[in-house]
Enzyme design. Structure first.
Site, PDB file in Angstrom:
ATOM      1  N   LYS A  19       0.831  -1.205   0.000  1.00  0.00           N
ATOM      2  CA  LYS A  19       0.000   0.000   0.000  1.00  0.00           C
ATOM      3  C   LYS A  19       0.865   1.255   0.000  1.00  0.00           C
ATOM      4  O   LYS A  19       0.694   2.157  -0.828  1.00  0.00           O
ATOM      5  CB  LYS A  19      -0.911   0.001   1.226  1.00  0.00           C
ATOM      6  CG  LYS A  19      -1.624   1.335   1.489  1.00  0.00           C
ATOM      7  CD  LYS A  19      -2.328   1.339   2.833  1.00  0.00           C
ATOM      8  CE  LYS A  19      -2.879   2.714   3.168  1.00  0.00           C
ATOM      9  NZ  LYS A  19      -3.926   3.155   2.248  1.00  0.00           N
ATOM     10  N   ASN A 121     -15.629  -8.675  -0.778  1.00  0.00           N
ATOM     11  CA  ASN A 121     -15.426  -7.234  -0.696  1.00  0.00           C
ATOM     12  C   ASN A 121     -14.167  -6.797  -1.431  1.00  0.00           C
ATOM     13  O   ASN A 121     -13.657  -5.706  -1.223  1.00  0.00           O
ATOM     14  CB  ASN A 121     -15.354  -6.772   0.771  1.00  0.00           C
ATOM     15  CG  ASN A 121     -15.340  -5.262   0.889  1.00  0.00           C
ATOM     16  OD1 ASN A 121     -15.925  -4.564   0.080  1.00  0.00           O
ATOM     17  ND2 ASN A 121     -14.647  -4.759   1.894  1.00  0.00           N
ATOM     18  N   GLY A 436     -20.847  11.393   2.340  1.00  0.00           N
ATOM     19  CA  GLY A 436     -20.651  11.361   3.785  1.00  0.00           C
ATOM     20  C   GLY A 436     -19.271  11.770   4.243  1.00  0.00           C
ATOM     21  O   GLY A 436     -19.124  12.674   5.051  1.00  0.00           O
ATOM     22  N   TRP A 565     -19.255  -6.756   5.597  1.00  0.00           N
ATOM     23  CA  TRP A 565     -17.900  -6.229   5.662  1.00  0.00           C
ATOM     24  C   TRP A 565     -17.208  -6.538   6.982  1.00  0.00           C
ATOM     25  O   TRP A 565     -16.219  -5.925   7.329  1.00  0.00           O
ATOM     26  CB  TRP A 565     -17.902  -4.728   5.379  1.00  0.00           C
ATOM     27  CG  TRP A 565     -18.143  -4.440   3.921  1.00  0.00           C
ATOM     28  CD1 TRP A 565     -18.342  -5.339   2.917  1.00  0.00           C
ATOM     29  CD2 TRP A 565     -18.222  -3.148   3.313  1.00  0.00           C
ATOM     30  NE1 TRP A 565     -18.541  -4.703   1.721  1.00  0.00           N
ATOM     31  CE2 TRP A 565     -18.475  -3.359   1.937  1.00  0.00           C
ATOM     32  CE3 TRP A 565     -18.118  -1.851   3.795  1.00  0.00           C
ATOM     33  CZ2 TRP A 565     -18.613  -2.302   1.032  1.00  0.00           C
ATOM     34  CZ3 TRP A 565     -18.249  -0.793   2.900  1.00  0.00           C
ATOM     35  CH2 TRP A 565     -18.482  -1.018   1.533  1.00  0.00           C
ATOM     36  N   GLU A 609     -23.449  -7.366  -2.791  1.00  0.00           N
ATOM     37  CA  GLU A 609     -22.348  -8.325  -2.762  1.00  0.00           C
ATOM     38  C   GLU A 609     -22.657  -9.525  -1.870  1.00  0.00           C
ATOM     39  O   GLU A 609     -22.000 -10.555  -1.965  1.00  0.00           O
ATOM     40  CB  GLU A 609     -21.054  -7.662  -2.326  1.00  0.00           C
ATOM     41  CG  GLU A 609     -20.944  -7.381  -0.849  1.00  0.00           C
ATOM     42  CD  GLU A 609     -19.635  -6.685  -0.536  1.00  0.00           C
ATOM     43  OE1 GLU A 609     -18.982  -7.101   0.421  1.00  0.00           O
ATOM     44  OE2 GLU A 609     -19.280  -5.743  -1.248  1.00  0.00           O
ATOM     45  N   HIS A 698     -13.025   7.313  -7.018  1.00  0.00           N
ATOM     46  CA  HIS A 698     -11.895   6.401  -6.884  1.00  0.00           C
ATOM     47  C   HIS A 698     -10.784   6.724  -7.877  1.00  0.00           C
ATOM     48  O   HIS A 698      -9.768   6.042  -7.917  1.00  0.00           O
ATOM     49  CB  HIS A 698     -12.362   4.953  -7.066  1.00  0.00           C
ATOM     50  CG  HIS A 698     -13.278   4.505  -5.973  1.00  0.00           C
ATOM     51  ND1 HIS A 698     -14.621   4.768  -5.992  1.00  0.00           N
ATOM     52  CD2 HIS A 698     -13.040   3.834  -4.812  1.00  0.00           C
ATOM     53  CE1 HIS A 698     -15.182   4.259  -4.897  1.00  0.00           C
ATOM     54  NE2 HIS A 698     -14.243   3.697  -4.177  1.00  0.00           N
TER      55      HIS A 698
END
Length: 771
Positions: A19, A121, A436, A565, A609, A698
């Site tokens: 990451k 997910n 949000g 999730w 999902e 994204h």
């Protein structure tokens, strides 16, 4: 001896090394050489972690997404990406993330569509096809990693996505038939298999999870065509299925001309014995006996009870593996020192699951007595969890038993609620809002970390969070947004934040899993009955509302998303756990309403999902999932406006169920798919308000107001303008303020133009003297 292998391993690193390496590279803080060096170090570590297995997977490591990797291998990057030229790595990230024309004039490129990988997910980049698509092999990535693994003394097994599943995962951009491309695709697959064989590959893992879905005759025939075409390839093919039962494709899978077949025996254990009977005597049967998607320890004694008879029949033809890639679980439990001792003894992460696998193999080869101490320890952990008082709360179970259909009903239908809400809210046509969250700056994350570690006093922490909330309110008012949010500065994650305040959840320090690209999440562990000891969000929302006269949404995560999730308990039906969550969040909804909050958003990003992979199983899931949302949302008065949000999934085929949720407003992802979702409204009259996401958060791309207006024109052709909202397609947590401000400016500008257009006919009539 029993062969063990892995279908794939977590690639982010035990401390999210991938990451950080990716984000430094994207931000220009490190070079391509440094990024690739980190990737190589991670692969070395991952293969070492799996060194005790009979085979180590190669090709499961990805810098962004394994499906996008396959598109590169097949020479199938979108034309808009290839046309810009540049090095392959630059094209790769351009396809994954897009490219902003603002940052590089003339180089703007839309990112590939992103959607969920089956019912997980994890997000993948959707392959794009047209009737003119051609394929060309680029095997460099696989060959380089194969050579790396061999040089380090491993026995590599290349992992690729199979040809039929690759087409199944993709989308036609011109409505042509994807299966018509199979004849062009198969020679490239044949060339790839031969190339890997020349490099020394003995076995190749070919992932075909589409086999666990409902397939019509054309797709079934495609499997037969594909594998009869590839049967002459030199390496042995292990056809791999996971995430569900084969059912009506079981015979098809058995008969395909491959050297071995993998079954997810966690999801489909009854089919294991059937496959052992049906599979040809020269074929290997690989059984996924350790759960690759959840974190609970395997009940090793129970598995051996049904596995030993199969081993007795198959001998060395039986291989053992996790049920699927371990991509979906955290890397290493040994790093977790803060979990409650009893909960920790119930868990197994990726490294521990490989230990379980090797223990099962030893028990089969040498007998249970050879590993009796380990099996006894495992039994104690399983029994401890089964009888733990912390997993049962009589008050929660009593409340669940007292639910009635009335608890899921609003006071009045939507058509009666809407004018009541409008009189209270005074919103313009095409009202603007966001989903949000606003950017989570380094300062916000540092404050949360210091507060969690005890180095920042509660009053100091609250002051810092309130200052950030005030900033978000000021920025939104300056932009001219109509419905505001408080920005969620205090929230680490939309699920984890709520789970930390509910009973029945446990949390890890470093239990990270990859969601997409560099985006990682740390799912809570839902081990017991769920209850809400105290209000979770009311004070933050009340403070935000005190700063403005505009409505501020209360922001909550819905029960289905909390369920899907989390690493969820597997000792009771999912529906029961979901309804427990619904009752807990319902209490928060009612407290927000009592605090004067006029709009409450209950996000259900993960509703779809959770769908079973076979359509015939959908109705039962959708019934209890939608009912859970209704229990959560529908205790409020008519004047309270309920919103929900869904992102990055295909919704066309469940619109009737979404409508049954009866949210006053739904905001939903549509930008990456160019409003494709709205085609469904030609045949389905969605009854309530909807905000089709007008730009992709994204991607770093800054949207253009003209493009937003054009997207909303498409929406207005199917949905009356008075029921349309204008919003991004998801929260802004992962973006920078430098991207957010111009993006929302374009969005507000577009909404103003849309209002002017809507008012123009009335103005023209007035000027012409028409009453």
């Amino acid at each position: 001896m029993t062969t063990t292998h892995s279908l794939g391993y977590p690639r982010i690193g035990a401390q999210r090394e991938l990451k950080f390496a990716l984000e430094h590279y994207w931000q220009g803080q490190s070079s391509e050489t440094e990024l690739l060096a980190t990737a190589e170090q991670l692969r070395r570590q991952h293969w070492q972690d799996q060194a005790g297995l009979g085979f180590q997977p190669v090709g499961d490591f990805s810098l962004y997404d394994q499906v996008l990797d396959m598109s590169v291998t097949l020479g199938n990057l979108p034309p808009r990406v290839r046309e810009r030229g540049g090095e392959l790595l630059d094209q790769y990230f351009r396809a994954a993330r897009g490219r902003s024309a603002t940052d590089q004039p003339g180089q703007g490129v839309a990112a590939g569509e992103m959607t969920k990988w089956f019912d997980t997910n994890y997000h993948y980049i959707v392959p794009e096809f047209t009737r003119d698509t051609r394929f060309q092999l680029d095997s460099r990535r696989l060959l380089e990693q194969f050579a790396e693994a061999r040089a380090q003394g491993h026995r590599p097994k290349p992992v690729i996505i199979g040809p039929v599943t690759y087409l199944w995962l993709g989308k036609s951009k011109d409505d042509s038939d994807r299966l018509a491309l199979l004849d062009r695709l198969l020679p490239v697959y044949g060339e790839l298999l031969d190339t890997l064989a020349e490099a020394g590959a003995e076995w190749i893992q070919v992932d075909e999870p589409a086999l666990v879905t409902e397939l019509d005759e054309a797709w079934r025939h495609a499997f037969q065509l594909a594998y009869h075409h590839l049967k002459s390839s030199r390496p042995k093919l292990l056809l791999t299925t996971y995430f569900g039962q084969l059912r009506d494709t079981l015979q098809l899978a058995c008969e395909l001309p491959v050297a071995g077949l993998h079954l997810d025996a966690v999801s489909a254990q009854p089919e294991a014995g059937q496959l052992a009977d049906w599979l040809a005597p020269h074929k290997v049967l690989s059984l996924g006996v350790v759960d690759g998607r959840n974190v609970w320890k395997t009940d090793l004694n129970r598995v051996l009870d049904w596995l030993e008879p199969i081993h007795a029949r198959l001998g060395e033809r039986l291989w053992l593996a996790p049920s699927c890639s371990l991509l979906h679980v955290p890397v290493d439990l040994s790093r977790e020192q803060n979990l409650a001792t009893d909960v920790r003894t119930w868990l197994a992460f990726a490294r521990q699951k490989l230990d379980e696998l090797e223990l099962l193999a030893r028990a089969l080869d040498l007998g249970r007595e050879a590993v009796h101490e380990a099996l006894a320890e495992n039994r104690r952990a399983i029994d401890s969890r089964r009888h733990a008082p912390s997993t049962r709360n009589p008050a929660v179970r009593q409340a669940l038993a007292g639910l009635s259909p009335r608890d899921g009903q609003r006071q009045s239908p939507y058509a009666q609620r809407k004018p009541i809400q409008q009189r209270r809210l005074h919103l313009p046509l095409y009202p603007t809002t966001t989903i949000g969250s606003f950017p989570q700056t380094p300062e916000i994350r540092q404050a949360r970390r210091q507060y969690r570690e005890g180095t920042l006093a509660p009053d100091q922490y609250r002051s810092l969070m309130e200052a950030e909330i005030a900033r978000c309110i000021r920025e939104q008012e300056a932009l001219g947004l109509d419905v505001l949010v408080h920005g969620e500065a205090e929230r680490n994650d939309m699920v984890e934040y709520f789970g930390e305040q509910l009973e029945g959840f446990a949390f890890t320090q470093g239990g990270w899993v990859q969601s997409y690209g560099s985006r990682c999440v740390k799912p809570p562990i839902l081990f017991g009955d769920v209850s809400r000891p105290r209000p979770m969000t009311v004070d933050w929302i009340r403070y935000a509302q005190s700063l403005t006269d505009k409505p501020v949404k209360g922001m909550l995560t819905g029960p289905v998303t909390m369920l899907n999730w989390s690493f969820v308990r597997d000792d009771q039906p999912l529906s029961e756990t979901c309804w427990q969550l619904a009752l807990a969040i319902r209490e928060e909804v009612l407290d927000l309403e009592r605090a004067g909050v006029t709009i409450i958003q209950i996000d259900e990003a993960a509703l779809r999902e959770g769908l079973p992979l076979r359509r015939s199983d959908w109705p039962s899931y959708l019934e209890w999932a939608v009912d859970a949302f209704r229990i959560t949302a529908n205790g409020v008065r008519d004047e309270t406006q309920i919103h929900t949000h869904m992102c990055y999934s295909e919704f066309n085929d469940i619109l009737a169920d979404i409508a049954r949720m009866d949210a006053d407003v739904i905001t939903i992802e549509t930008s990456r798919s160019d409003m494709e979702l709205l085609e469904a409204f030609q045949s389905f009259d969605y009854p309530n308000d909807i905000g089709p996401g007008v730009y992709d958060i994204h991607s770093p791309n800054i949207p253009d107001a003209d493009d937003i207006v054009a997207l909303m024109h498409k929406a207005a052709q199917r949905i009356p303008p008075e029921r349309l909202w204008v919003n991004p397609d998801c929260g802004l947590k992962t973006r920078r303020w430098e991207e957010v401000i111009p993006s929302l400016t374009a969005m507000v500008t577009a909404a103003a133009r849309l209002r002017q257009e809507a008012l123009a006919p009335a103005r023209d009539r007035c000027e012409a003297g028409v009453q």
